[in-house]
Design a protein around this motif. Structure first.
Motif, PDB file in Angstrom:
ATOM      1  N   VAL A 111     -58.862  -7.897-100.237  1.00  0.00           N
ATOM      2  CA  VAL A 111     -59.549  -6.512-100.753  1.00  0.00           C
ATOM      3  C   VAL A 111     -58.635  -5.952-101.586  1.00  0.00           C
ATOM      4  O   VAL A 111     -56.976  -5.834-101.395  1.00  0.00           O
ATOM      5  N   TYR A 142     -57.943  -2.038-102.969  1.00  0.00           N
ATOM      6  CA  TYR A 142     -58.504  -0.833-102.308  1.00  0.00           C
ATOM      7  C   TYR A 142     -58.988   0.172-103.455  1.00  0.00           C
ATOM      8  O   TYR A 142     -60.009   1.614-103.255  1.00  0.00           O
ATOM      9  N   CYS A 176     -65.992  -4.199-103.012  1.00  0.00           N
ATOM     10  CA  CYS A 176     -64.874  -3.747-101.904  1.00  0.00           C
ATOM     11  C   CYS A 176     -65.123  -2.792-101.126  1.00  0.00           C
ATOM     12  O   CYS A 176     -65.300  -2.727 -99.514  1.00  0.00           O
ATOM     13  N   GLU A 232     -67.316  -2.985 -97.151  1.00  0.00           N
ATOM     14  CA  GLU A 232     -66.753  -2.630 -96.235  1.00  0.00           C
ATOM     15  C   GLU A 232     -68.160  -1.379 -96.086  1.00  0.00           C
ATOM     16  O   GLU A 232     -67.840  -1.320 -94.645  1.00  0.00           O
ATOM     17  N   ASN A 278     -68.330  -2.793 -92.309  1.00  0.00           N
ATOM     18  CA  ASN A 278     -67.270  -2.748 -91.248  1.00  0.00           C
ATOM     19  C   ASN A 278     -67.342  -2.476 -90.355  1.00  0.00           C
ATOM     20  O   ASN A 278     -67.483  -2.624 -88.918  1.00  0.00           O
ATOM     21  N   ILE A 338     -57.180  -9.158 -92.720  1.00  0.00           N
ATOM     22  CA  ILE A 338     -57.260  -8.468 -94.141  1.00  0.00           C
ATOM     23  C   ILE A 338     -56.185  -8.980 -94.551  1.00  0.00           C
ATOM     24  O   ILE A 338     -55.116  -8.849 -94.509  1.00  0.00           O
ATOM     25  N   SER A 368     -56.951   0.925 -93.200  1.00  0.00           N
ATOM     26  CA  SER A 368     -57.516   0.106 -94.069  1.00  0.00           C
ATOM     27  C   SER A 368     -59.334   0.271 -94.575  1.00  0.00           C
ATOM     28  O   SER A 368     -59.205   0.518 -95.337  1.00  0.00           O
ATOM     29  N   SER A 369     -59.161   0.864 -93.457  1.00  0.00           N
ATOM     30  CA  SER A 369     -61.087   1.417 -93.379  1.00  0.00           C
ATOM     31  C   SER A 369     -61.460   2.782 -94.300  1.00  0.00           C
ATOM     32  O   SER A 369     -62.113   2.928 -94.721  1.00  0.00           O
ATOM     33  N   PHE A 409     -61.144   3.603 -97.824  1.00  0.00           N
ATOM     34  CA  PHE A 409     -62.137   3.188 -98.018  1.00  0.00           C
ATOM     35  C   PHE A 409     -63.506   4.186 -97.957  1.00  0.00           C
ATOM     36  O   PHE A 409     -64.227   4.431 -98.830  1.00  0.00           O
TER      37      PHE A 409
END
Length: 304
Positions: free
Chosen positions: A118, A120, A125, A129, A133, A149, A187-188, A191
């Motif tokens: 990914v 960001y 992406c 997500e 996700n 990831i 990381s989530s 997004f």
């Protein structure tokens, strides 16, 4: 009678004229020497100034280029591997110029090995997500899948000069190093309200706010300092180049050609990024294929 007087050619006047000529000649010689001296000083000054400028530029360049340092802990494969209970696998830091160590996938067909590369700032992406996700988190938490990831910075030049892709990927490495079990959540969170491509993206202070709001509460001061210093930016660049140059471990892919690159049990997903049902179906098929190829074939019946 002679007109003009008898003093016009007197010796005294001639001596004064000769002295004036000599003095003028001395002044001209002195001025030439002075001019040559000034020219030498000017040229020397220009040379010194040029050397000073070169030294200054060299210092600026050297200070702006971070020497290669070790990568973050818990990303020895160039990615963070999250498994059952949302626990991140612990690995030592990857040393400069060392080859990454690919994670060992489950080959029993009981666990789906999901791997995602990914960026960001990448809008696609973000689409994947948003759609997937939640179900990926459920699969991983229950032990039905792992997710690895890999943050990359392909779009570093697409954020109005702020290098947002690089800085965001560095921040994930900081979290992996200091608070690994919070990696997936952070990381989530990057997004959520994802910056648009070509925008400046988030500032470092805004990234630090995302860290805190994503639930990270371990070693926050260390993580913040890591973000400010760009500690793992050289590692992110190296990991990105490795992904672009290939090969991709545990798969038949020569390299990634963009983001997101999604693999399930080594097989690339090429379906809709916005349809969670289609992705879930692909995961089931990949699991079934792994199971069928990992099941030993019975020996023929003796005497049959």
């Amino acid at each position: 009678m002679t007109i003009g007087g008898s003093g016009d050619g007197s010796p005294a006047k001639n001596r004064r004229r000769d002295a004036a000529r000599v003095k003028a000649k001395q002044l001209r010689v002195s001025q030439k020497k002075k001019d040559r001296r000034n020219k030498v000083f000017l040229q020397g000054g220009i040379a010194i100034a040029a050397v000073a400028i070169v030294v200054l530029v060299s210092v600026i360049i050297m200070n702006s280029i971070k020497p290669a340092g070790p990568g973050p802990k818990n990303m020895a494969s160039d990615g963070a591997l999250i498994g059952e209970g949302m626990v991140t696998s612990l690995t030592p830091a990857l040393q400069p110029d060392a080859n990454p160590r690919p994670s060992k996938p489950d080959t029993t067909g009981a666990v789906a090995n999901i791997r995602i590369y990914v960026d960001y700032l990448c809008p696609l992406c973000g689409d994947f997500e948003d759609a997937n996700n939640k179900q990926i988190a459920q699969w991983v938490d229950s032990g039905a899948a792992t997710v690895e990831i890999h943050p990359v910075a392909i779009l570093t030049s697409k954020s109005a000069g702020t290098k947002y892709s690089l800085r965001a990927a560095n921040a994930t490495a900081c979290v992996a190093n200091y608070s690994p079990d919070d990696f997936f959540a952070f990381s989530s969170a990057l997004f959520v309200d994802q910056p648009k491509e070509t925008s400046p993206g988030r500032s470092d202070d805004e990234i630090k706010t995302v860290v805190r709001k994503s639930g990270v509460n371990t070693a926050l001061s260390d993580i913040n300092a890591c973000i400010e210093d760009g500690t793992y930016e050289s590692w992110v660049t190296a990991a990105t180049n490795r992904a672009l140059d290939g090969p991709i471990p545990n798969s038949s892919m020569e390299s990634i050609i963009g983001t997101p690159t999604i693999l399930v049990n080594g097989k690339p997903y090429t379906g809709s990024l916005e349809d969670p049902k289609e992705f879930a179906s692909f995961v089931q098929v990949a699991l079934g294929e792994t199971y069928s190829t990992s099941t030993p074939t019975p020996d023929p019946t003796p005497g049959g």
